[in-house]
Design a protein around this motif. Structure first.
Motif, PDB file in Angstrom:
ATOM      1  N   ILE A 266       0.832  -1.203   0.000  1.00 41.67           N
ATOM      2  CA  ILE A 266       0.000   0.000   0.000  1.00 41.67           C
ATOM      3  C   ILE A 266       0.867   1.254   0.000  1.00 41.67           C
ATOM      4  O   ILE A 266       0.611   2.209  -0.739  1.00 41.67           O
ATOM      5  CB  ILE A 266      -0.940   0.028   1.237  1.00 41.67           C
ATOM      6  CG1 ILE A 266      -1.871  -1.189   1.208  1.00 41.67           C
ATOM      7  CG2 ILE A 266      -1.742   1.316   1.268  1.00 41.67           C
ATOM      8  CD1 ILE A 266      -2.742  -1.307   2.433  1.00 41.67           C
ATOM      9  N   ALA A 267       1.917   1.206   0.825  1.00 39.82           N
ATOM     10  CA  ALA A 267       2.786   2.387   0.966  1.00 39.82           C
ATOM     11  C   ALA A 267       3.380   2.811  -0.376  1.00 39.82           C
ATOM     12  O   ALA A 267       3.641   3.984  -0.605  1.00 39.82           O
ATOM     13  CB  ALA A 267       3.899   2.088   1.972  1.00 39.82           C
ATOM     14  N   ARG A 268       3.529   1.839  -1.273  1.00 37.36           N
ATOM     15  CA  ARG A 268       4.156   2.143  -2.555  1.00 37.36           C
ATOM     16  C   ARG A 268       3.366   3.120  -3.414  1.00 37.36           C
ATOM     17  O   ARG A 268       3.884   3.631  -4.404  1.00 37.36           O
ATOM     18  CB  ARG A 268       4.315   0.852  -3.363  1.00 37.36           C
ATOM     19  CG  ARG A 268       5.503   0.053  -2.951  1.00 37.36           C
ATOM     20  CD  ARG A 268       5.897  -0.838  -4.119  1.00 37.36           C
ATOM     21  NE  ARG A 268       6.459  -2.071  -3.620  1.00 37.36           N
ATOM     22  CZ  ARG A 268       6.629  -3.154  -4.350  1.00 37.36           C
ATOM     23  NH1 ARG A 268       6.237  -3.146  -5.610  1.00 37.36           N
ATOM     24  NH2 ARG A 268       7.163  -4.224  -3.847  1.00 37.36           N
ATOM     25  N   TYR A 269       2.116   3.294  -3.084  1.00 38.44           N
ATOM     26  CA  TYR A 269       1.361   4.268  -3.899  1.00 38.44           C
ATOM     27  C   TYR A 269       0.468   5.126  -3.022  1.00 38.44           C
ATOM     28  O   TYR A 269      -0.591   5.568  -3.427  1.00 38.44           O
ATOM     29  CB  TYR A 269       0.579   3.562  -5.005  1.00 38.44           C
ATOM     30  CG  TYR A 269      -0.617   2.758  -4.560  1.00 38.44           C
ATOM     31  CD1 TYR A 269      -0.464   1.564  -3.882  1.00 38.44           C
ATOM     32  CD2 TYR A 269      -1.911   3.196  -4.846  1.00 38.44           C
ATOM     33  CE1 TYR A 269      -1.557   0.830  -3.501  1.00 38.44           C
ATOM     34  CE2 TYR A 269      -3.011   2.461  -4.466  1.00 38.44           C
ATOM     35  CZ  TYR A 269      -2.822   1.284  -3.790  1.00 38.44           C
ATOM     36  OH  TYR A 269      -3.911   0.557  -3.400  1.00 38.44           O
ATOM     37  N   SER A 270       0.962   5.403  -1.832  1.00 32.12           N
ATOM     38  CA  SER A 270       0.129   6.127  -0.864  1.00 32.12           C
ATOM     39  C   SER A 270       0.130   7.632  -1.070  1.00 32.12           C
ATOM     40  O   SER A 270      -0.719   8.322  -0.513  1.00 32.12           O
ATOM     41  CB  SER A 270       0.578   5.796   0.561  1.00 32.12           C
ATOM     42  OG  SER A 270       1.943   6.091   0.703  1.00 32.12           O
TER      43      SER A 270
ATOM     44  N   TRP B 280      -8.153   6.234  -6.889  1.00 36.45           N
ATOM     45  CA  TRP B 280      -6.937   6.072  -6.095  1.00 36.45           C
ATOM     46  C   TRP B 280      -7.259   6.180  -4.608  1.00 36.45           C
ATOM     47  O   TRP B 280      -6.863   5.352  -3.799  1.00 36.45           O
ATOM     48  CB  TRP B 280      -5.905   7.131  -6.496  1.00 36.45           C
ATOM     49  CG  TRP B 280      -4.756   7.244  -5.548  1.00 36.45           C
ATOM     50  CD1 TRP B 280      -3.665   6.427  -5.472  1.00 36.45           C
ATOM     51  CD2 TRP B 280      -4.600   8.218  -4.521  1.00 36.45           C
ATOM     52  NE1 TRP B 280      -2.839   6.843  -4.452  1.00 36.45           N
ATOM     53  CE2 TRP B 280      -3.395   7.942  -3.859  1.00 36.45           C
ATOM     54  CE3 TRP B 280      -5.373   9.321  -4.097  1.00 36.45           C
ATOM     55  CZ2 TRP B 280      -2.930   8.705  -2.788  1.00 36.45           C
ATOM     56  CZ3 TRP B 280      -4.912  10.084  -3.032  1.00 36.45           C
ATOM     57  CH2 TRP B 280      -3.699   9.774  -2.385  1.00 36.45           C
ATOM     58  N   LYS B 281      -8.036   7.224  -4.279  1.00 37.06           N
ATOM     59  CA  LYS B 281      -8.396   7.462  -2.879  1.00 37.06           C
ATOM     60  C   LYS B 281      -9.165   6.274  -2.315  1.00 37.06           C
ATOM     61  O   LYS B 281      -8.871   5.791  -1.213  1.00 37.06           O
ATOM     62  CB  LYS B 281      -9.265   8.737  -2.804  1.00 37.06           C
ATOM     63  CG  LYS B 281      -9.464   9.288  -1.414  1.00 37.06           C
ATOM     64  CD  LYS B 281      -8.249  10.093  -0.961  1.00 37.06           C
ATOM     65  CE  LYS B 281      -8.413  10.602   0.466  1.00 37.06           C
ATOM     66  NZ  LYS B 281      -8.513   9.525   1.450  1.00 37.06           N
ATOM     67  N   ASN B 282     -10.128   5.817  -3.088  1.00 36.42           N
ATOM     68  CA  ASN B 282     -10.931   4.684  -2.636  1.00 36.42           C
ATOM     69  C   ASN B 282     -10.058   3.444  -2.449  1.00 36.42           C
ATOM     70  O   ASN B 282     -10.223   2.687  -1.486  1.00 36.42           O
ATOM     71  CB  ASN B 282     -12.047   4.394  -3.649  1.00 36.42           C
ATOM     72  CG  ASN B 282     -12.875   3.179  -3.266  1.00 36.42           C
ATOM     73  OD1 ASN B 282     -12.519   2.049  -3.623  1.00 36.42           O
ATOM     74  ND2 ASN B 282     -13.958   3.384  -2.527  1.00 36.42           N
ATOM     75  N   GLY B 283      -9.107   3.271  -3.346  1.00 34.62           N
ATOM     76  CA  GLY B 283      -8.215   2.113  -3.259  1.00 34.62           C
ATOM     77  C   GLY B 283      -7.388   2.136  -1.991  1.00 34.62           C
ATOM     78  O   GLY B 283      -7.362   1.161  -1.227  1.00 34.62           O
ATOM     79  N   ILE B 284      -6.716   3.257  -1.762  1.00 35.45           N
ATOM     80  CA  ILE B 284      -5.894   3.402  -0.564  1.00 35.45           C
ATOM     81  C   ILE B 284      -6.731   3.177   0.691  1.00 35.45           C
ATOM     82  O   ILE B 284      -6.353   2.427   1.602  1.00 35.45           O
ATOM     83  CB  ILE B 284      -5.282   4.823  -0.506  1.00 35.45           C
ATOM     84  CG1 ILE B 284      -4.204   4.977  -1.565  1.00 35.45           C
ATOM     85  CG2 ILE B 284      -4.723   5.112   0.889  1.00 35.45           C
ATOM     86  CD1 ILE B 284      -2.924   4.255  -1.243  1.00 35.45           C
ATOM     87  N   ASP B 285      -7.864   3.830   0.694  1.00 32.16           N
ATOM     88  CA  ASP B 285      -8.735   3.783   1.860  1.00 32.16           C
ATOM     89  C   ASP B 285      -9.202   2.357   2.151  1.00 32.16           C
ATOM     90  O   ASP B 285      -9.071   1.852   3.266  1.00 32.16           O
ATOM     91  CB  ASP B 285      -9.933   4.700   1.598  1.00 32.16           C
ATOM     92  CG  ASP B 285     -10.768   4.894   2.843  1.00 32.16           C
ATOM     93  OD1 ASP B 285     -10.161   5.209   3.892  1.00 32.16           O
ATOM     94  OD2 ASP B 285     -11.994   4.707   2.777  1.00 32.16           O
ATOM     95  N   CYS B 286      -9.724   1.705   1.134  1.00 35.85           N
ATOM     96  CA  CYS B 286     -10.240   0.351   1.319  1.00 35.85           C
ATOM     97  C   CYS B 286      -9.139  -0.627   1.707  1.00 35.85           C
ATOM     98  O   CYS B 286      -9.318  -1.456   2.598  1.00 35.85           O
ATOM     99  CB  CYS B 286     -10.920  -0.133   0.032  1.00 35.85           C
ATOM    100  SG  CYS B 286     -12.541   0.589  -0.224  1.00 35.85           S
ATOM    101  N   GLN B 287      -8.012  -0.511   1.046  1.00 38.19           N
ATOM    102  CA  GLN B 287      -6.948  -1.472   1.334  1.00 38.19           C
ATOM    103  C   GLN B 287      -6.415  -1.297   2.750  1.00 38.19           C
ATOM    104  O   GLN B 287      -6.110  -2.270   3.437  1.00 38.19           O
ATOM    105  CB  GLN B 287      -5.834  -1.355   0.284  1.00 38.19           C
ATOM    106  CG  GLN B 287      -6.329  -1.794  -1.107  1.00 38.19           C
ATOM    107  CD  GLN B 287      -5.252  -1.799  -2.170  1.00 38.19           C
ATOM    108  OE1 GLN B 287      -4.096  -1.505  -1.894  1.00 38.19           O
ATOM    109  NE2 GLN B 287      -5.629  -2.129  -3.395  1.00 38.19           N
ATOM    110  N   THR B 288      -6.334  -0.035   3.185  1.00 40.29           N
ATOM    111  CA  THR B 288      -5.881   0.211   4.551  1.00 40.29           C
ATOM    112  C   THR B 288      -6.855  -0.381   5.566  1.00 40.29           C
ATOM    113  O   THR B 288      -6.460  -1.086   6.505  1.00 40.29           O
ATOM    114  CB  THR B 288      -5.758   1.735   4.805  1.00 40.29           C
ATOM    115  OG1 THR B 288      -4.953   2.309   3.775  1.00 40.29           O
ATOM    116  CG2 THR B 288      -5.116   1.992   6.153  1.00 40.29           C
TER     117      THR B 288
END
Lengths: 260, 260
Positions: free
Chosen positions: A143-147, A208-216
């Motif tokens: 996740i950090a790779r594209y945060s 992108w935002k949704n991806g980061i958020d959901c994965q976190t």
DNA sequence: CCCAATTTGTTCGTATGTATC
DNA sequence: AGATACATACGAACAAATTGG
């Protein structure tokens, strides 16, 4: 044990008579593998040995080995101690071979998402509370790779790819081998398409935002062992991504998946 | 156009130098297929032509063609007008190749059912109201094939196989090619296992009854266009069958799937 | 039905490359 | 370095299948 006689073409049943010699040899070797419970790393008879065994020429035997090699079942080493070795069909090979099939099948992006929406939530649910600490940390590093938001188109592209990499990582931890393979396959196709079709252009901040958020949130749920939360987070994420791709009804472009 | 020079081994990048000539030729032919938008039925250059093109021997070219043949991409015809022809990878070939992968993966029956439980209800739902009359009749004929209780073990076995055939038939009508392929694949593996492991023994009257009942109601729902009913009937059926197989936690026996 | 042409199928002999001891 | 054991590759010849006359 296999003898030359067994493979004499005149012994073959009528409807099999036309099968080429390499094909018959390849089948015989498969049978040999099964009957002798051979496993990856085991050595098959050498060329010379097979020439005796089957009573066929070197060229024919070699063609047979190529048939098996293409299926990912056999690999070859030269030199003393070398020869043909049984090989476990690799993930990558299976992916490429299945990709060949869909090359001809007019896949649509929506089709892929329909599958992902069915499969990924169940995988997430099944992994809750089951992953060791190092696995969870690995996911967090993915996740950090594209945060941080992309500042260029290349970065945006990498974000897409890295986001999919997260899903592939998850797939590797699947207890169910079929489920894991399929999720990886979908993500892999999607990654290919995204790059080759420039689907990352124009950049989509919300996705992108949704991806980061959901994965976190997903990693948190996995760590906490909350199976239902993991499922619903993934469902939400899939539905969201699917909606954004919904108008991508285009036929998937024709290209072969390279084995990586 | 491809020239001999392009494939000279000394031109190859360092990390590719060791790739065998047949492998490189096979890749070149794949590129040829993609770049020239070739489709099933198109003829590739003849052996003699390829020998010129690539500057390699007949044996090498033939090994390359075997590599493509094994992947299901190429078929061969002898005689005038014969040669190597591009071929759409068949369903059966893809199934067999993917089966090779899972041969090494310690599949459990429960894994297969987990997938079926996710996929089949969605297929059922998506087909409601979409099937033409002849398709519905065909499904009914599939059901009819095992509608009377089995009186022998062989009949019981055939009932299992025919019940799975119903699911394969349904899969053929899928609009989503991946979904259809996967459902067919699952049913196909299951059919193989059922027969080879004698999972039809002892006969299970309840499973048969539930199968007939669900499939009959399913066809009615499909005909009536009741998507939700179709989904829930299939879900019920899958859950029921899964429960009966739940204790079948055995590793799936090792054997290759034959192309049929 | 046979014959001729075309194209893949198969064999054999030889030479070369490669890794191990 | 040299011998050995293995696959890799080439080329010439012939066999078999298919098509068309």
């Amino acid at each position: 044990m296999a003898t030359a006689k067994e493979f004499d073409e005149f012994d073959a049943p009528a409807h099999l008579k036309r099968r080429s010699r390499p094909l018959r040899v390849a089948d015989a070797i498969k049978d040999l593998m099964v009957e002798n419970d051979m496993v990856a790393g085991d050595r098959l008879p050498s060329e010379t040995k097979m020439i005796e065994m089957f009573g066929m020429s070197k060229g024919t035997i070699r063609e047979a080995m190529r048939l098996l090699e293409a299926q990912g079942l056999v690999e070859t080493k030269t030199g003393p101690g070398g020869g043909f070795f049984i090989r476990q069909v690799s993930h990558e090979r299976a992916r490429a071979l299945l990709g060949n099939y869909f090359y001809f099948q007019n896949l649509r992006i929506a089709d892929i998402y329909q599958l992902r929406e069915m499969l990924e939530p169940e995988l997430a649910a099944s992994l809750a509370g089951k992953l060791p600490a190092h696995a969870l940390e690995r996911l967090e590093r993915d996740i950090a790779r594209y945060s941080s938001p992309a500042t260029s188109l290349e970065e945006e592209r990498d974000h897409h790819v890295n986001s999919l990499r997260f899903h592939m990582r998850l797939a590797k931890y699947a207890d169910n081998a079929i489920l894991g393979f399929l999720i990886d396959f979908m993500a892999s196709i999607l990654s290919d398409i995204t790059v080759s079709r420039h689907l990352y252009d124009p950049p989509n901040f919300d996705l992108w935002k949704n991806g980061i958020d959901c994965q976190t949130r997903l990693v948190a749920a996995l760590r906490g062992g909350d199976s239902d939360a993991a499922r619903s987070i993934m469902t939400e994420h899939m539905k969201y991504a699917r909606r954004l791709m919904q108008n991508q009804e285009d036929i998937v472009p024709k290209r072969f998946i390279r084995e990586r």
